[in-house]
Scaffold this motif. Sequence first.
Motif, PDB file in Angstrom:
ATOM      1  N   VAL A 108     102.935  13.036 -24.553  1.00 38.74           N
ATOM      2  CA  VAL A 108     103.816  13.237 -23.399  1.00 38.74           C
ATOM      3  C   VAL A 108     103.001  13.701 -22.197  1.00 38.74           C
ATOM      4  N   ARG A 109     102.112  14.660 -22.402  1.00 36.74           N
ATOM      5  CA  ARG A 109     101.292  15.186 -21.305  1.00 36.74           C
ATOM      6  C   ARG A 109     100.396  14.080 -20.726  1.00 36.74           C
ATOM      7  N   THR A 110      99.791  13.293 -21.603  1.00 32.81           N
ATOM      8  CA  THR A 110      98.906  12.214 -21.143  1.00 32.81           C
ATOM      9  C   THR A 110      99.675  11.183 -20.330  1.00 32.81           C
ATOM     10  N   LEU A 111     100.855  10.817 -20.802  1.00 28.11           N
ATOM     11  CA  LEU A 111     101.652   9.818 -20.099  1.00 28.11           C
ATOM     12  C   LEU A 111     102.101  10.327 -18.733  1.00 28.11           C
ATOM     13  N   LEU A 112     102.509  11.583 -18.674  1.00 34.13           N
ATOM     14  CA  LEU A 112     102.928  12.147 -17.392  1.00 34.13           C
ATOM     15  C   LEU A 112     101.749  12.219 -16.424  1.00 34.13           C
ATOM     16  N   ASP A 113     100.558  12.560 -16.933  1.00 28.17           N
ATOM     17  CA  ASP A 113      99.376  12.619 -16.078  1.00 28.17           C
ATOM     18  C   ASP A 113      99.023  11.246 -15.517  1.00 28.17           C
ATOM     19  N   ARG A 114      99.408  10.197 -16.222  1.00 29.18           N
ATOM     20  CA  ARG A 114      99.091   8.843 -15.772  1.00 29.18           C
ATOM     21  C   ARG A 114     100.190   8.256 -14.897  1.00 29.18           C
ATOM     22  N   ARG A 115     101.115   9.080 -14.473  1.00 23.40           N
ATOM     23  CA  ARG A 115     102.107   8.718 -13.469  1.00 23.40           C
ATOM     24  C   ARG A 115     103.031   7.587 -13.910  1.00 23.40           C
ATOM     25  N   ILE A 116     103.472   7.640 -15.183  1.00 17.77           N
ATOM     26  CA  ILE A 116     104.482   6.680 -15.607  1.00 17.77           C
ATOM     27  C   ILE A 116     105.756   6.919 -14.808  1.00 17.77           C
ATOM     28  N   ASP A 117     106.581   5.889 -14.705  1.00 15.26           N
ATOM     29  CA  ASP A 117     107.829   6.014 -13.956  1.00 15.26           C
ATOM     30  C   ASP A 117     108.934   6.657 -14.779  1.00 15.26           C
ATOM     31  N   GLY A 118     108.916   6.464 -16.091  1.00 16.79           N
ATOM     32  CA  GLY A 118     109.958   7.011 -16.948  1.00 16.79           C
ATOM     33  C   GLY A 118     109.446   7.210 -18.357  1.00 16.79           C
ATOM     34  N   LEU A 119     110.122   8.066 -19.109  1.00 14.42           N
ATOM     35  CA  LEU A 119     109.656   8.466 -20.438  1.00 14.42           C
ATOM     36  C   LEU A 119     110.787   8.344 -21.453  1.00 14.42           C
ATOM     37  N   LEU A 120     110.492   7.698 -22.585  1.00 13.11           N
ATOM     38  CA  LEU A 120     111.413   7.625 -23.708  1.00 13.11           C
ATOM     39  C   LEU A 120     110.766   8.343 -24.882  1.00 13.11           C
ATOM     40  N   VAL A 121     111.497   9.272 -25.502  1.00 12.58           N
ATOM     41  CA  VAL A 121     110.917  10.093 -26.567  1.00 12.58           C
ATOM     42  C   VAL A 121     111.898  10.208 -27.732  1.00 12.58           C
ATOM     43  N   SER A 122     111.363  10.091 -28.941  1.00 12.57           N
ATOM     44  CA  SER A 122     112.105  10.445 -30.152  1.00 12.57           C
ATOM     45  C   SER A 122     111.489  11.738 -30.671  1.00 12.57           C
ATOM     46  N   PRO A 123     112.066  12.906 -30.321  1.00 16.72           N
ATOM     47  CA  PRO A 123     111.396  14.190 -30.565  1.00 16.72           C
ATOM     48  C   PRO A 123     111.145  14.466 -32.045  1.00 16.72           C
ATOM     49  N   THR A 124     109.975  15.035 -32.323  1.00 15.39           N
ATOM     50  CA  THR A 124     109.631  15.404 -33.698  1.00 15.39           C
ATOM     51  C   THR A 124     110.165  16.774 -34.075  1.00 15.39           C
ATOM     52  N   ASP A 125     110.588  17.568 -33.096  1.00 17.01           N
ATOM     53  CA  ASP A 125     111.190  18.861 -33.393  1.00 17.01           C
ATOM     54  C   ASP A 125     112.109  19.228 -32.240  1.00 17.01           C
ATOM     55  N   GLY A 126     112.731  20.396 -32.350  1.00 22.78           N
ATOM     56  CA  GLY A 126     113.712  20.778 -31.340  1.00 22.78           C
ATOM     57  C   GLY A 126     113.249  21.853 -30.384  1.00 22.78           C
ATOM     58  N   GLY A 127     111.944  22.133 -30.322  1.00 20.63           N
ATOM     59  CA  GLY A 127     111.517  23.267 -29.518  1.00 20.63           C
ATOM     60  C   GLY A 127     110.314  23.049 -28.646  1.00 20.63           C
ATOM     61  N   SER A 128     110.171  21.882 -28.040  1.00 24.05           N
ATOM     62  CA  SER A 128     108.992  21.605 -27.226  1.00 24.05           C
ATOM     63  C   SER A 128     109.175  22.121 -25.803  1.00 24.05           C
ATOM     64  N   PRO A 129     108.440  23.183 -25.388  1.00 29.89           N
ATOM     65  CA  PRO A 129     108.532  23.661 -24.005  1.00 29.89           C
ATOM     66  C   PRO A 129     108.126  22.588 -23.001  1.00 29.89           C
ATOM     67  N   LEU A 130     107.168  21.732 -23.372  1.00 28.09           N
ATOM     68  CA  LEU A 130     106.719  20.682 -22.468  1.00 28.09           C
ATOM     69  C   LEU A 130     107.868  19.731 -22.132  1.00 28.09           C
ATOM     70  N   MET A 131     108.673  19.379 -23.136  1.00 26.53           N
ATOM     71  CA  MET A 131     109.790  18.478 -22.914  1.00 26.53           C
ATOM     72  C   MET A 131     110.819  19.127 -21.991  1.00 26.53           C
ATOM     73  N   LEU A 132     111.060  20.412 -22.208  1.00 24.88           N
ATOM     74  CA  LEU A 132     112.006  21.144 -21.370  1.00 24.88           C
ATOM     75  C   LEU A 132     111.507  21.213 -19.928  1.00 24.88           C
ATOM     76  N   ASP A 133     110.215  21.470 -19.757  1.00 26.54           N
ATOM     77  CA  ASP A 133     109.635  21.537 -18.411  1.00 26.54           C
ATOM     78  C   ASP A 133     109.734  20.179 -17.708  1.00 26.54           C
TER      79      ASP A 133
END
Length: 355
Positions: A108-133
């Motif tokens: 997720v961090r790598t994709l955001l750093d590469r300036r993607i326009d949108g993100l689709l995620v199937s979360p592996t857990d329910g507590g990722s601070p990065l996803m919340l941010d």
Amino acid sequence: MASIKDVAAEAGVSVATVSRVLNDHPSVSADARARVLAAVDALGYRPNAVARSLRTDQTRTLGLVISDVLNPYFTELARSVEEEARALGYSVVIGNADERPDLQDHHVRTLLDRRIDGLLVSPTDGGSPLMLDAARAGTPMVFVDRWIPGVDVPVVRADGRSAVRDLVAHLHGLGHRRLAIIAGPAATTTGSERVEAFRDALRAYGLPLPDAYIGQGDFQAASGRRVTEEFLDLAEPPEVVFAADNLMALGALDAVRARGLRVPDDIALAAFDDIPWFVHTDPPVTAIAQPTPELGRAAVRAVVDRIEGRPPRSVTLAATLVVRRSCGEPPGPPGPQDPYTPHTPHPDDTQRSTP
């Protein structure tokens, strides 16, 4: 390789006019637009996507982070995401989390750093601070299959509760009373939801779900084998093992065969997430099928809606029970989805809600 200046010279217009045509600007005359497009075709010109992204602040790229690329369900999901994205003019970069939260966040961090326009995620857990941010920062994002409760992000998923009820009704009708489940990780929404749906369905028939009949798996084949071995070692083993995903079901099948036992003569087996292989096992496996291609397409449309400023929406589709012969079913003609074909519901079957 032709440049934009070459196109302008060929068409007899300015570089600015070529740029406006390539970016679909409405202020270009029909004649100029036709000449530019003819020049582009004649010269085989390809716009520099990197340079364009710097001018438009868009890369026409989506990021997809899936939980396990070796799981046929997620492989099929990724394929449908890529196909729909391409149809809408987007490319897709895929990251495989391998059911690891740390690897998920790395992608997720790598994709955001590469300036993607949108993100689709199937979360592996329910507590990722990065996803919340990322959600709080306004990143166009969609959860697909799984989601993180409390995070204000559209969710595209299949509702398996009705199909689980159908499965339990089917098993009860076959005379089975001791039913066990190999559960997925409790930290995932699909892991916890499928156990609760199974428990509720059993309760409707007055059947218990003892702790000994709940085995903790991790959506991987090895855990399915381990849990099934534990079930078989019980003084009173279950009559049916319901694996909450396809890989754990294959592990369960391995464990049964390693003991010299047969499905369904000695123990029955059912699975969540139908896959093509299940029609080729002996016997073919009764399974709950998700409309995977439709989920992938709906997820892409949802994230593109967010990118292009349209209101966000969640999409819920129905999973369905596919009856085969791994639970002691009598021989009969194949059902409508046997042999395996991806499930394609009518558009009217789609249930939509706004989070």
